[in-house]
Design a protein around this motif. Structure first.
Motif, PDB file in Angstrom:
ATOM      1  N   GLU A 113      -5.725 -11.688  -3.420  1.00 26.96           N
ATOM      2  CA  GLU A 113      -6.622 -11.820  -4.574  1.00 26.96           C
ATOM      3  C   GLU A 113      -6.072 -11.060  -5.770  1.00 26.96           C
ATOM      4  OE1 GLU A 113      -9.848 -12.615  -7.124  1.00 26.96           O
ATOM      5  OE2 GLU A 113      -8.973 -13.646  -5.396  1.00 26.96           O
ATOM      6  N   TRP A 114      -5.483  -9.884  -5.531  1.00 31.61           N
ATOM      7  CA  TRP A 114      -4.888  -9.115  -6.624  1.00 31.61           C
ATOM      8  C   TRP A 114      -3.769  -9.921  -7.279  1.00 31.61           C
ATOM      9  CZ3 TRP A 114      -0.228  -7.165  -8.194  1.00 31.61           C
ATOM     10  CH2 TRP A 114      -0.259  -6.169  -9.171  1.00 31.61           C
ATOM     11  N   HIS A 115      -2.937 -10.550  -6.468  1.00 33.78           N
ATOM     12  CA  HIS A 115      -1.842 -11.343  -7.017  1.00 33.78           C
ATOM     13  C   HIS A 115      -2.351 -12.594  -7.714  1.00 33.78           C
ATOM     14  CE1 HIS A 115       1.861  -9.286  -5.922  1.00 33.78           C
ATOM     15  NE2 HIS A 115       1.249  -8.888  -4.839  1.00 33.78           N
ATOM     16  N   ARG A 116      -3.458 -13.152  -7.241  1.00 36.28           N
ATOM     17  CA  ARG A 116      -4.027 -14.311  -7.931  1.00 36.28           C
ATOM     18  C   ARG A 116      -4.486 -13.909  -9.334  1.00 36.28           C
ATOM     19  NH1 ARG A 116      -8.603 -16.780  -9.241  1.00 36.28           N
ATOM     20  NH2 ARG A 116      -9.843 -14.995  -8.566  1.00 36.28           N
ATOM     21  N   ARG A 117      -5.084 -12.735  -9.448  1.00 37.39           N
ATOM     22  CA  ARG A 117      -5.529 -12.266 -10.767  1.00 37.39           C
ATOM     23  C   ARG A 117      -4.343 -11.917 -11.656  1.00 37.39           C
ATOM     24  NH1 ARG A 117     -11.158  -8.885  -9.918  1.00 37.39           N
ATOM     25  NH2 ARG A 117     -12.064 -10.285  -8.363  1.00 37.39           N
ATOM     26  N   LEU A 118      -3.312 -11.350 -11.051  1.00 40.21           N
ATOM     27  CA  LEU A 118      -2.095 -11.082 -11.816  1.00 40.21           C
ATOM     28  C   LEU A 118      -1.511 -12.385 -12.347  1.00 40.21           C
ATOM     29  CD1 LEU A 118       0.199  -9.163 -12.747  1.00 40.21           C
ATOM     30  CD2 LEU A 118       1.267  -9.535 -10.504  1.00 40.21           C
ATOM     31  N   ALA A 119      -1.502 -13.412 -11.518  1.00 40.70           N
ATOM     32  CA  ALA A 119      -0.983 -14.713 -11.949  1.00 40.70           C
ATOM     33  C   ALA A 119      -1.808 -15.267 -13.103  1.00 40.70           C
ATOM     34  CB  ALA A 119      -0.982 -15.687 -10.772  1.00 40.70           C
ATOM     35  N   TRP A 120      -3.111 -15.132 -13.008  1.00 40.77           N
ATOM     36  CA  TRP A 120      -3.961 -15.635 -14.083  1.00 40.77           C
ATOM     37  C   TRP A 120      -3.649 -14.902 -15.393  1.00 40.77           C
ATOM     38  CZ3 TRP A 120      -6.453 -18.895 -16.719  1.00 40.77           C
ATOM     39  CH2 TRP A 120      -7.388 -18.509 -17.676  1.00 40.77           C
ATOM     40  N   THR A 121      -3.445 -13.581 -15.315  1.00 37.57           N
ATOM     41  CA  THR A 121      -3.099 -12.816 -16.513  1.00 37.57           C
ATOM     42  C   THR A 121      -1.777 -13.294 -17.104  1.00 37.57           C
ATOM     43  OG1 THR A 121      -4.262 -10.864 -15.662  1.00 37.57           O
ATOM     44  CG2 THR A 121      -2.671 -10.498 -17.424  1.00 37.57           C
ATOM     45  N   ASP A 122      -0.784 -13.506 -16.242  1.00 35.90           N
ATOM     46  CA  ASP A 122       0.507 -14.003 -16.718  1.00 35.90           C
ATOM     47  C   ASP A 122       0.372 -15.372 -17.381  1.00 35.90           C
ATOM     48  OD1 ASP A 122       1.900 -11.784 -15.852  1.00 35.90           O
ATOM     49  OD2 ASP A 122       2.531 -12.678 -13.963  1.00 35.90           O
ATOM     50  N   LEU A 123      -0.417 -16.236 -16.779  1.00 43.23           N
ATOM     51  CA  LEU A 123      -0.515 -17.614 -17.265  1.00 43.23           C
ATOM     52  C   LEU A 123      -1.314 -17.711 -18.556  1.00 43.23           C
ATOM     53  CD1 LEU A 123      -1.064 -19.438 -13.861  1.00 43.23           C
ATOM     54  CD2 LEU A 123       0.950 -19.596 -15.335  1.00 43.23           C
ATOM     55  N   ARG A 124      -2.172 -16.743 -18.829  1.00 47.44           N
ATOM     56  CA  ARG A 124      -2.921 -16.776 -20.087  1.00 47.44           C
ATOM     57  C   ARG A 124      -1.981 -16.656 -21.282  1.00 47.44           C
ATOM     58  NH1 ARG A 124      -7.982 -12.739 -19.929  1.00 47.44           N
ATOM     59  NH2 ARG A 124      -6.251 -11.303 -19.568  1.00 47.44           N
ATOM     60  N   ASP A 125      -1.015 -15.748 -21.172  1.00 45.32           N
ATOM     61  CA  ASP A 125      -0.083 -15.539 -22.288  1.00 45.32           C
ATOM     62  C   ASP A 125       1.002 -16.613 -22.307  1.00 45.32           C
ATOM     63  OD1 ASP A 125      -1.539 -13.290 -22.952  1.00 45.32           O
ATOM     64  OD2 ASP A 125      -0.324 -11.981 -21.693  1.00 45.32           O
ATOM     65  N   ARG A 126       1.388 -17.042 -21.151  1.00 43.43           N
ATOM     66  CA  ARG A 126       2.238 -18.201 -20.894  1.00 43.43           C
ATOM     67  C   ARG A 126       3.671 -18.090 -21.414  1.00 43.43           C
ATOM     68  NH1 ARG A 126       0.963 -23.084 -18.434  1.00 43.43           N
ATOM     69  NH2 ARG A 126       2.977 -24.001 -17.981  1.00 43.43           N
ATOM     70  N   ALA A 127       3.855 -17.969 -22.700  1.00 44.42           N
ATOM     71  CA  ALA A 127       5.212 -17.947 -23.246  1.00 44.42           C
ATOM     72  C   ALA A 127       5.457 -16.634 -23.967  1.00 44.42           C
ATOM     73  CB  ALA A 127       5.424 -19.124 -24.189  1.00 44.42           C
ATOM     74  N   TYR A 128       6.681 -16.167 -23.921  1.00 43.26           N
ATOM     75  CA  TYR A 128       7.051 -14.965 -24.646  1.00 43.26           C
ATOM     76  C   TYR A 128       8.512 -15.110 -25.061  1.00 43.26           C
ATOM     77  CZ  TYR A 128       9.495 -13.429 -20.403  1.00 43.26           C
ATOM     78  OH  TYR A 128      10.335 -13.343 -19.319  1.00 43.26           O
ATOM     79  N   ALA A 129       8.956 -14.242 -25.917  1.00 44.89           N
ATOM     80  CA  ALA A 129      10.353 -14.273 -26.347  1.00 44.89           C
ATOM     81  C   ALA A 129      10.730 -12.901 -26.861  1.00 44.89           C
ATOM     82  CB  ALA A 129      10.571 -15.325 -27.437  1.00 44.89           C
TER      83      ALA A 129
END
Length: 335
Positions: free
Chosen positions: A195-211
């Motif tokens: 569940e912790w990793h699922r929430r981490l994934a959701w956080t990553d996917l919200r920002d989606r792109a970076y540079a």
């Protein structure tokens, strides 16, 4: 109707802080699709012991057996290793299965193989994919396991305070109850970590792109591998890479992650080549289930990433242990 509901729900919060924002239903659905993305893997490439079919009734019956049977009996039934080593090596469709057969055989075969596995490995290998498919609720499993732990503590207080080896010195029943309580606790820990990793994934996917400064845009994505969430990054389509050039799949070194390859993505984009960079299981933002980590596990994850995500001929490269993983992955048909 998800679309109608999404249209009526807004995402209140501090606009200056995207992490405080409540996601909309459409965003949640998009993230769920992303976490479950990728093409189905070919038949015969399951991880050792993985279960990927069966409805709620079968899953709950399996859970009941996990609680009631001792570790050796459960493994004999659901994580079997059959036949002699020569036939296992010849017939196994993936080296990861052969490697686990050797681990078990080193402990004397299935009769003593429970001691060869990590704490919680039997649960993770058997239930990770069933949980990700939704055939059983993680919340229900957690509740079931904590109830069993509480019941054991009420009946035999020492069983939840002593390791099974010490509890067995009190009497056989206390030892058996301690082992059962330990297996339930391992399941709870595995569910909480997932569940912790699922929430981490959701956080990553919200920002989606970076540079990075003056760098090409990089997208963060996830895929599920036998129920395990694994992160990867890729050159964003807006970078304008040449679709006719085979993409490059990069495998990081020990203790590193996909982020190791950000600068290389800039260089490769300048040459018109797309780049994928993976987080191996157990590293970076990838899920870290309590399973036996071998070079064959990592190799198989790279091969399957090519099949499920890249889905076209590609070049594979790695650094340090990533090179030791990339070479056999390419030889296995990965790139």
């Amino acid at each position: 109707q998800p679309e109608a509901l999404a249209a009526t729900l807004t995402a209140p919060g501090d606009a200056s802080d995207p992490r405080s924002r409540v996601p909309s239903v459409s965003e949640l659905l998009s993230a769920a699709r992303e976490m479950n993305g990728g093409a189905p893997l070919p038949d015969g490439y399951d991880l050792w012991g993985s279960a990927d079919e069966g409805g709620p009734s079968r899953s709950l019956a399996l859970l009941e057996e996990y609680v009631q049977l001792d570790a050796r009996e459960f493994q004999q039934r659901w994580l079997p290793v059959e036949g002699d080593m020569e036939s296992r090596v010849r017939d196994a469709p993936a080296l990861e299965q052969t490697a686990m057969a050797r681990v078990v055989a080193a402990e004397g075969g299935t009769a003593a193989a429970a001691g060869a596995l990590n704490q919680g490995e039997a649960f993770s290998r058997t239930f990770s994919e069933l949980l990700s498919l939704g055939t059983v609720s993680a919340r229900r499993v957690r509740h079931m396991m904590t109830e069993r732990i509480d019941a054991i503590a009420a009946r035999s207080p020492l069983a939840t305070r002593l390791p099974a080896t010490l509890a067995s010195l009190v009497d056989v029943e206390t030892g058996a109850q301690a082992a059962r309580s330990s297996r339930c606790a391992a399941a709870v820990a595995a569910i909480d970590a997932a569940e912790w990793h699922r929430r981490l994934a959701w956080t990553d996917l919200r920002d989606r792109a970076y540079a990075k400064a003056d760098g090409v845009p990089i997208e963060v994505r996830y895929w599920r591998w036998h129920g395990i969430l694994l992160r990867y990054t890729m050159t964003a389509p807006s970078a304008g890479c040449d679709a006719d050039k085979p993409p490059l799949v990069c495998v990081h070194g020990f203790g590193a992650s996909a982020d190791q390859w950000d600068d290389l993505m800039d260089d490769m984009a300048a040459r018109g080549r797309r780049v994928f960079a993976v987080d191996l299981p157990g590293f970076g933002h990838a899920q870290k289930p309590p399973i036996s980590y071998t070079q064959y596990l990592w190799e198989q994850s790279v091969v399957d990433f090519g099949r499920a995500v890249v889905k076209e001929p590609y070049v594979v490269a790695g650094n340090s242990i990533g090179g030791d993983t990339a070479a056999p992955a390419g030889a296995s048909g990965g790139g």
